[in-house]
Write a protein that holds these residues in place. Structure first.
Motif, PDB file in Angstrom:
ATOM      1  N   ASN A   2      -5.914  -8.004  14.904  1.00  0.00           N
ATOM      2  CA  ASN A   2      -6.177  -7.173  13.634  1.00  0.00           C
ATOM      3  C   ASN A   2      -5.207  -7.695  12.493  1.00  0.00           C
ATOM      4  O   ASN A   2      -4.165  -6.942  12.391  1.00  0.00           O
ATOM      5  CB  ASN A   2      -6.159  -5.838  13.830  1.00  0.00           C
ATOM      6  N   PHE A   4      -3.107  -8.106   9.004  1.00  0.00           N
ATOM      7  CA  PHE A   4      -2.828  -7.658   7.894  1.00  0.00           C
ATOM      8  C   PHE A   4      -3.119  -6.126   8.012  1.00  0.00           C
ATOM      9  O   PHE A   4      -3.510  -5.329   6.899  1.00  0.00           O
ATOM     10  CB  PHE A   4      -3.508  -8.367   6.629  1.00  0.00           C
ATOM     11  N   SER A   5      -2.879  -5.653   9.318  1.00  0.00           N
ATOM     12  CA  SER A   5      -3.073  -4.185   9.467  1.00  0.00           C
ATOM     13  C   SER A   5      -2.202  -3.320   8.861  1.00  0.00           C
ATOM     14  O   SER A   5      -0.944  -3.266   8.875  1.00  0.00           O
ATOM     15  CB  SER A   5      -3.319  -3.955  10.915  1.00  0.00           C
ATOM     16  N   GLU A   7      -2.313   0.114   9.645  1.00  0.00           N
ATOM     17  CA  GLU A   7      -2.577   1.272  10.429  1.00  0.00           C
ATOM     18  C   GLU A   7      -1.403   2.117  10.468  1.00  0.00           C
ATOM     19  O   GLU A   7      -0.129   1.597  10.774  1.00  0.00           O
ATOM     20  CB  GLU A   7      -3.147   0.877  11.717  1.00  0.00           C
ATOM     21  N   VAL A  27      -7.754  -1.632  -1.099  1.00  0.00           N
ATOM     22  CA  VAL A  27      -7.580  -2.546   0.012  1.00  0.00           C
ATOM     23  C   VAL A  27      -6.592  -1.961   1.041  1.00  0.00           C
ATOM     24  O   VAL A  27      -6.655  -1.999   2.113  1.00  0.00           O
ATOM     25  CB  VAL A  27      -7.134  -3.769  -0.736  1.00  0.00           C
ATOM     26  N   GLN A  30      -8.361   0.489   3.040  1.00  0.00           N
ATOM     27  CA  GLN A  30      -9.338  -0.093   4.249  1.00  0.00           C
ATOM     28  C   GLN A  30      -8.541  -0.592   5.538  1.00  0.00           C
ATOM     29  O   GLN A  30      -9.014  -0.673   6.553  1.00  0.00           O
ATOM     30  CB  GLN A  30      -9.956  -1.380   3.479  1.00  0.00           C
ATOM     31  N   GLN A  31      -7.182  -1.162   5.159  1.00  0.00           N
ATOM     32  CA  GLN A  31      -6.547  -1.388   6.193  1.00  0.00           C
ATOM     33  C   GLN A  31      -5.674  -0.462   7.182  1.00  0.00           C
ATOM     34  O   GLN A  31      -4.985  -0.956   7.922  1.00  0.00           O
ATOM     35  CB  GLN A  31      -5.581  -2.571   5.603  1.00  0.00           C
ATOM     36  N   TYR A 231      -5.344  -8.575  -2.536  1.00  0.00           N
ATOM     37  CA  TYR A 231      -5.276  -9.379  -1.273  1.00  0.00           C
ATOM     38  C   TYR A 231      -3.734  -9.918  -1.065  1.00  0.00           C
ATOM     39  O   TYR A 231      -3.386 -10.007   0.101  1.00  0.00           O
ATOM     40  CB  TYR A 231      -6.347 -10.262  -0.789  1.00  0.00           C
ATOM     41  N   LEU A 234      -1.638  -7.151  -0.006  1.00  0.00           N
ATOM     42  CA  LEU A 234      -1.502  -6.709   0.985  1.00  0.00           C
ATOM     43  C   LEU A 234      -0.764  -7.639   2.130  1.00  0.00           C
ATOM     44  O   LEU A 234      -0.207  -7.191   2.982  1.00  0.00           O
ATOM     45  CB  LEU A 234      -3.011  -6.765   1.562  1.00  0.00           C
ATOM     46  N   SER A 238       2.319  -6.410   4.596  1.00  0.00           N
ATOM     47  CA  SER A 238       1.945  -6.498   5.708  1.00  0.00           C
ATOM     48  C   SER A 238       3.093  -6.935   6.537  1.00  0.00           C
ATOM     49  O   SER A 238       4.019  -7.676   6.368  1.00  0.00           O
ATOM     50  CB  SER A 238       0.725  -7.134   6.167  1.00  0.00           C
TER      51      SER A 238
END
Length: 260
Positions: A2, A4-5, A7, A27, A30-31, A231, A234, A238
């Motif tokens: 997974n 570029f998570s 979470e 974005v 979403q991640q 992006y 992100l 990350s």
């Protein structure tokens, strides 16, 4: 994998109620991040959060005037108390100004400075303190190609974005031992509602013609898309970019290099 998570990450995005900030917020959510959307535009901020929640993400709108240090400190204290941490700070809030030195009034200069420079400083000041307290974090500032090259009729705006670039370098240098990474993005012209509004206001009846003209100022032949900026944001926020700090990333359709 997974990639570029985000979470379980807590992210603050200033100016998240529209344009690039809105896309970054969406974005990130979403991640997997819980995104705190900061803006002075209640309608835009709430709409960003509604869009995120409709897709199963987690977002909280917090009204915030980044130009006021007292207000910023209060907002960051509230977020930290509620979320328990601050993993990511994206300093995106900013305003534009068109004009050279001679037609930039003191009022214009102060207005741009208060949001684009002092606003970033205020959020860095509050955010770094929280990140030090918890043992690290990631900061991303939104600079501009105007930080790197001369742009006609953008005196005050260029001043402000030059400051964002050098604040990025300074924070990256001073807090690397605190496990805080700090980078910035330097977008070229990006197609946002602001661009459409600028064209319709200043070139009524010639919107399509001016849109085409402005698009072609980018060597790649078009404006950037807000999600393309999101992006890159992100990636830089990350864990996959964990070896990157103190760096400016142009995302400009070749403008800086190919127009020189």
């Amino acid at each position: 994998m997974n990639l570029f998570s985000l979470e379980n990450k807590v992210a603050v995005v200033t100016g998240g109620g529209s344009g690039i900030g809105q896309n970054i917020s969406q974005v990130f959510a979403q991640q997997g991040a819980h995104v705190f959307v900061l803006d002075v535009n209640d309608e835009g901020g709430k709409q960003t959060c509604a869009n995120i929640e409709e897709k199963g993400g987690k977002a909280t709108y917090v009204p915030c005037n980044v130009a006021s240090q007292d207000h910023v400190k209060e907002v960051f204290d509230k977020i930290y108390s509620e979320a328990g941490k601050l993993d990511i700070l994206v300093n995106n809030a900013g305003i534009a100004h068109v004009g050279n030195l001679e037609n930039t009034s003191e009022e214009d200069f102060d207005r741009v400075y208060n949001v684009n420079v002092k606003g970033v400083y205020n959020c860095l000041y509050a955010g770094v303190a929280k990140m030090k307290q918890q043992g690290g974090g990631v900061i991303l500032n939104l600079a501009s190609i105007a930080s790197c090259v001369g742009i006609s009729d953008r005196f005050a705006y260029s001043m402000s974005k030059g400051a964002v670039l050098t604040m990025t370098y300074s924070v990256a240098k001073d807090y690397i031992s605190e496990n805080i990474r700090c980078n910035c993005i330097a977008p070229g012209r990006v197609h946002t509602p602001f661009v459409d509004g600028f064209i319709s206001k200043n070139y009524p009846g010639k919107e399509a013609e001016m849109f085409e003209k402005l698009s072609k100022t980018q060597p790649i032949g078009r404006m950037g898309k807000p999600d393309e900026i999101a992006y890159l944001a992100l990636f830089l926020c990350s864990e996959e970019s964990g070896f990157i700090t103190g760096t400016n990333y142009p995302i400009d359709g070749g403008f800086i290099t190919l127009n020189s």
